[in-house]
Design an enzyme around this catalytic site. Structure first.
Site, PDB file in Angstrom:
ATOM      1  N   ASP A 128      33.173  58.787  33.393  1.00  0.00           N
ATOM      2  CA  ASP A 128      32.371  59.065  33.851  1.00  0.00           C
ATOM      3  C   ASP A 128      32.640  60.345  35.417  1.00  0.00           C
ATOM      4  O   ASP A 128      32.061  60.373  36.357  1.00  0.00           O
ATOM      5  CB  ASP A 128      32.259  58.064  35.352  1.00  0.00           C
ATOM      6  CG  ASP A 128      31.129  57.404  35.207  1.00  0.00           C
ATOM      7  OD1 ASP A 128      32.006  56.110  34.619  1.00  0.00           O
ATOM      8  OD2 ASP A 128      30.429  57.239  34.017  1.00  0.00           O
ATOM      9  N   HIS A 156      31.231  49.965  36.941  1.00  0.00           N
ATOM     10  CA  HIS A 156      30.574  50.596  35.439  1.00  0.00           C
ATOM     11  C   HIS A 156      30.061  51.499  35.117  1.00  0.00           C
ATOM     12  O   HIS A 156      30.153  53.083  36.173  1.00  0.00           O
ATOM     13  CB  HIS A 156      30.075  49.316  34.566  1.00  0.00           C
ATOM     14  CG  HIS A 156      29.991  48.673  33.320  1.00  0.00           C
ATOM     15  ND1 HIS A 156      30.696  50.356  32.938  1.00  0.00           N
ATOM     16  CD2 HIS A 156      29.047  48.196  32.489  1.00  0.00           C
ATOM     17  CE1 HIS A 156      30.230  49.921  30.830  1.00  0.00           C
ATOM     18  NE2 HIS A 156      29.051  48.663  31.238  1.00  0.00           N
ATOM     19  N   HIS A 197      40.435  53.352  34.943  1.00  0.00           N
ATOM     20  CA  HIS A 197      39.868  52.303  33.196  1.00  0.00           C
ATOM     21  C   HIS A 197      40.140  51.058  32.843  1.00  0.00           C
ATOM     22  O   HIS A 197      41.503  51.170  33.314  1.00  0.00           O
ATOM     23  CB  HIS A 197      39.673  53.634  31.938  1.00  0.00           C
ATOM     24  CG  HIS A 197      38.679  52.833  31.444  1.00  0.00           C
ATOM     25  ND1 HIS A 197      38.713  51.586  30.261  1.00  0.00           N
ATOM     26  CD2 HIS A 197      37.422  52.921  31.305  1.00  0.00           C
ATOM     27  CE1 HIS A 197      37.847  51.390  29.683  1.00  0.00           C
ATOM     28  NE2 HIS A 197      36.294  52.426  29.891  1.00  0.00           N
TER      29      HIS A 197
HETATM   30  C1  SDX Z   1      32.606  53.010  32.885  1.00  0.00           C
HETATM   31  O1  SDX Z   1      34.878  49.062  30.010  1.00  0.00           O
HETATM   32  C2  SDX Z   1      34.680  50.157  29.856  1.00  0.00           C
HETATM   33  O2  SDX Z   1      34.703  50.609  28.693  1.00  0.00           O
HETATM   34  C3  SDX Z   1      33.782  50.868  30.952  1.00  0.00           C
HETATM   35  C4  SDX Z   1      33.276  52.766  30.332  1.00  0.00           C
HETATM   36  C5  SDX Z   1      31.939  52.523  28.999  1.00  0.00           C
HETATM   37  O3  SDX Z   1      31.995  53.210  28.782  1.00  0.00           O
HETATM   38  O4  SDX Z   1      31.171  51.533  28.946  1.00  0.00           O
HETATM   39  O5  SDX Z   1      33.507  52.934  29.792  1.00  0.00           O
HETATM   40  C6  SDX Z   1      32.027  53.270  31.252  1.00  0.00           C
HETATM   41  O6  SDX Z   1      32.058  51.441  33.242  1.00  0.00           O
HETATM   42  C7  SDX Z   1      34.203  53.663  33.207  1.00  0.00           C
HETATM   43  C8  SDX Z   1      34.794  53.543  34.797  1.00  0.00           C
HETATM   44  C9  SDX Z   1      33.667  53.162  35.475  1.00  0.00           C
HETATM   45  N1  SDX Z   1      34.094  53.352  37.131  1.00  0.00           N
HETATM   46  C10 SDX Z   1      35.168  53.083  37.422  1.00  0.00           C
HETATM   47  O7  SDX Z   1      35.114  55.150  37.871  1.00  0.00           O
HETATM   48  C11 SDX Z   1      34.708  53.009  38.971  1.00  0.00           C
HETATM   49  C12 SDX Z   1      36.401  53.005  39.678  1.00  0.00           C
HETATM   50  N2  SDX Z   1      37.416  52.732  38.672  1.00  0.00           N
HETATM   51  C13 SDX Z   1      37.899  51.408  38.684  1.00  0.00           C
HETATM   52  O8  SDX Z   1      36.610  50.209  40.244  1.00  0.00           O
HETATM   53  C14 SDX Z   1      37.904  50.956  37.896  1.00  0.00           C
HETATM   54  O9  SDX Z   1      38.964  51.676  37.408  1.00  0.00           O
HETATM   55  C15 SDX Z   1      38.213  50.259  36.935  1.00  0.00           C
HETATM   56  C16 SDX Z   1      36.902  49.085  37.312  1.00  0.00           C
HETATM   57  C17 SDX Z   1      37.381  50.903  35.982  1.00  0.00           C
HETATM   58  C18 SDX Z   1      38.562  48.907  36.261  1.00  0.00           C
HETATM   59  O10 SDX Z   1      39.295  48.325  36.923  1.00  0.00           O
HETATM   60  P1  SDX Z   1      40.627  46.878  36.488  1.00  0.00           P
HETATM   61  O11 SDX Z   1      40.719  47.332  35.298  1.00  0.00           O
HETATM   62  O12 SDX Z   1      40.155  45.620  36.927  1.00  0.00           O
HETATM   63  O13 SDX Z   1      41.320  47.502  37.511  1.00  0.00           O
HETATM   64  P2  SDX Z   1      41.971  46.865  38.441  1.00  0.00           P
HETATM   65  O14 SDX Z   1      40.967  47.122  39.175  1.00  0.00           O
HETATM   66  O15 SDX Z   1      42.820  45.418  38.976  1.00  0.00           O
HETATM   67  O16 SDX Z   1      43.223  47.862  39.462  1.00  0.00           O
HETATM   68  C19 SDX Z   1      44.581  48.084  39.066  1.00  0.00           C
HETATM   69  C20 SDX Z   1      45.041  48.541  40.089  1.00  0.00           C
HETATM   70  C21 SDX Z   1      44.351  48.045  41.544  1.00  0.00           C
HETATM   71  O17 SDX Z   1      46.154  47.943  41.785  1.00  0.00           O
HETATM   72  P3  SDX Z   1      47.097  47.351  42.587  1.00  0.00           P
HETATM   73  O18 SDX Z   1      46.317  46.064  42.910  1.00  0.00           O
HETATM   74  O19 SDX Z   1      48.049  46.987  40.906  1.00  0.00           O
HETATM   75  O20 SDX Z   1      47.539  47.813  43.413  1.00  0.00           O
HETATM   76  O21 SDX Z   1      44.761  49.900  40.334  1.00  0.00           O
HETATM   77  C22 SDX Z   1      44.199  50.024  41.324  1.00  0.00           C
HETATM   78  C23 SDX Z   1      43.347  48.792  42.190  1.00  0.00           C
HETATM   79  O22 SDX Z   1      43.956  48.800  43.181  1.00  0.00           O
HETATM   80  N3  SDX Z   1      42.937  50.902  40.901  1.00  0.00           N
HETATM   81  C24 SDX Z   1      42.462  52.104  41.935  1.00  0.00           C
HETATM   82  C25 SDX Z   1      41.284  52.712  41.029  1.00  0.00           C
HETATM   83  N4  SDX Z   1      41.252  52.315  40.073  1.00  0.00           N
HETATM   84  C26 SDX Z   1      42.205  51.211  40.166  1.00  0.00           C
HETATM   85  N5  SDX Z   1      42.672  52.287  42.764  1.00  0.00           N
HETATM   86  C27 SDX Z   1      42.075  53.675  42.929  1.00  0.00           C
HETATM   87  N6  SDX Z   1      40.769  54.379  42.703  1.00  0.00           N
HETATM   88  C28 SDX Z   1      40.721  53.933  41.461  1.00  0.00           C
HETATM   89  N7  SDX Z   1      39.618  54.271  40.669  1.00  0.00           N
END
Ligand code: SDX
Length: 429
Positions: free
Chosen positions: A364, A265, A306
């Site tokens: 971010d 997050h 996201h």
């Molecule tokens: C913020 O919710 C909000 O609005 C948050 C925010 C706000 O303003 O409040 O926008 C601020 O928190 C932005 C997000 C910051 N976090 C990151 O940048 C960390 C990296 N991102 C991931 O951890 C992830 O993308 C999330 C947590 C942001 C979202 O996760 P989800 O929606 O639970 O999606 P997921 O983890 O299930 O991913 C779906 C797929 C998976 O692969 P499969 O299982 O389908 O094969 O995409 C992959 C994940 O492994 N994936 C990534 C990835 N993000 C998702 N793979 C590599 N790198 C990534 N960054």
């Protein structure tokens, strides 16, 4: 709001009719409040398909990359408004006229100081404590100072708490930084704008008061706007849940700060810079892209992906523009981390893994590069996010308390042991 209906057919039970509610814009929702009579719960870990509340504050269209605050697009607010005006909008529902804005700005200015005794709280922390640990502590401690405004059922108390929090977060954030540096804390100044004041408290000392660059102040203000609110994200949902028990606003915001800290997050902005340092050089990008795609490797590309945006995060676009402006203003050419970030974005966005999963840069990805250029240490990045998001958190807290609400109390799918009798210690194997 509910002229459509869904019918749930459950084997061996009578069909359940559920109202479908329609909002102003965005997906309809199936109102499952009546599902209890069927003896079933809904099951949605991570709330992937659950609307937790009704709200009028922010709307996100993840497919179109749209972010509206009270109906106004984030791009217009970032370009034409300022942070305190956006605070007024989020808190009150409409943009202020000139008189309302002047009154609000003056009100905030008159609450930027914190109780002098609050300084003693810092001494309990090690100087090398993570700034977010200190923020959780000192913001929660505000509950111990403002007894005169903790009646959450009193609209005036809710109003003054909101203003106090918006006003004091920059002061507290700067105090956290000064404490970590071993420098004297700086008092706020009423002759400066909100962002100028923050940069003054962060970087000036009693020995030398330097003028604040208007370009850096504008960039800081824009970063505050871009982080102000974002619908029912994890930390905002935490604040709502804490608030639903009747906890005081300062405790609720401290809970939001704790939730924001995680690298999935708000902690992602700090994690992006750490990741760029780890990648080090463009020649290593392919190795890290492979790690990000490897299911057996916990590494994720920080700043990418996201839960809601399956298109570009509109904030990332504005942040990248701001990044270019700030580096140009500072005369920073060919910033190695910016070059690396841009190359990483280019490569990732041509890779089928990222394209298939709609993984684009989020808010971010570029913010840390700007903050670093302004002179803010990486460990303070999430504190800046918490500072800016406080208005969103307290707007949702106010919205929830301004109408009928119930304490948030989800149920579960229990898969543990069925009832069994206890065996006395002497008889246990
Ligand atoms: C913020 O919710 C909000 O609005 C948050 C925010 C706000 O303003 O409040 O926008 C601020 O928190 C932005 C997000 C910051 N976090 C990151 O940048 C960390 C990296 N991102 C991931 O951890 C992830 O993308 C999330 C947590 C942001 C979202 O996760 P989800 O929606 O639970 O999606 P997921 O983890 O299930 O991913 C779906 C797929 C998976 O692969 P499969 O299982 O389908 O094969 O995409 C992959 C994940 O492994 N994936 C990534 C990835 N993000 C998702 N793979 C590599 N790198 C990534 N960054």
């Amino acid at each position: 709001m509910a002229d459509k209906k869904a019918q749930l057919i459950i084997e061996g039970a009578a069909p359940v009719e559920l109202p479908i509610l329609t909002g102003t814009v965005g997906p309809d929702v199936i109102d499952v409040r009546g599902l209890g009579t069927s003896g079933h719960f809904t099951f949605d870990p991570g709330f992937m398909a659950t609307a937790s509340c009704e709200s009028k504050i922010t709307y996100i269209d993840g497919d179109k990359g749209v972010l509206l605050h009270r109906g106004y697009p984030i791009e217009q607010l970032a370009e034409q408004s300022d942070y305190l005006e956006t605070c007024y909008l989020l808190l009150n529902g409409e943009l202020p006229n000139a008189e309302q804005k002047a009154q609000f700005v003056s009100n905030v200015k008159n609450h930027t100081m914190v109780h002098e005794q609050l300084k003693t709280f810092f001494n309990g922390f090690r100087r090398d404590a993570h700034p977010m640990a200190v923020m959780c502590g000192v913001v929660g401690a505000l509950s111990a100072f403002y007894h005169d405004s903790l009646d959450i059922n009193n609209p005036q108390h809710r109003e003054i708490s909101a203003v106090r929090l918006v006003a004091k977060m920059p002061t507290l954030a700067a105090m956290v930084y000064k404490y970590s540096m071993g420098q004297p804390m700086m008092y706020p100044r009423n002759d400066l704008s909100y962002a100028e004041n923050f940069l003054h408290m962060m970087f000036n000392t009693p020995c030398e008061i330097k003028p604040i660059s208007p370009v850096l102040a504008k960039a800081m203000d824009r970063i505050f706007i871009l982080h102000a609110d974002h619908e029912q994200n994890a930390s905002t949902s935490t604040v709502r849940l804490a608030g639903s028990s009747g906890a005081n606003p300062f405790a609720c915001i401290a809970a939001g700060i704790a939730a924001l800290w995680g690298p999935a997050h708000g902690g992602a902005n700090e994690a992006v810079l750490t990741m760029l340092d780890e990648i080090g050089d463009v020649s290593n990008i392919d190795t890290f892209i492979a790690k990000a795609k490897d299911k057996n490797d916990p590494f994720k590309l920080m700043g990418f992906g996201h839960r809601v945006y399956k298109n570009r995060d509109p904030r990332a676009t504005v942040m990248k523009q701001t990044c270019d402006e700030v580096l140009r203003e500072l005369g920073i050419k060919d910033d190695p981390q910016l070059e690396l970030a841009m190359r990483l974005e280019e490569i990732a966005l041509t890779d089928p893994y990222f394209i298939e999963r709609s993984l684009y840069p989020n808010v971010d990805f570029y913010s840390g590069i700007i903050l670093k250029a302004i002179g803010i240490p990486t460990s303070m990045f999430t504190v800046i996010f918490a500072l800016a998001r406080t208005v969103g958190w307290i707007s949702h807290w106010k919205e929830m308390l301004s109408g009928p609400y119930k304490i948030g109390r989800p149920r579960q799918l229990y898969t543990g042991e069925p009832q069994r009798d206890l065996t006395a210690l002497k008889d246990r194997k």
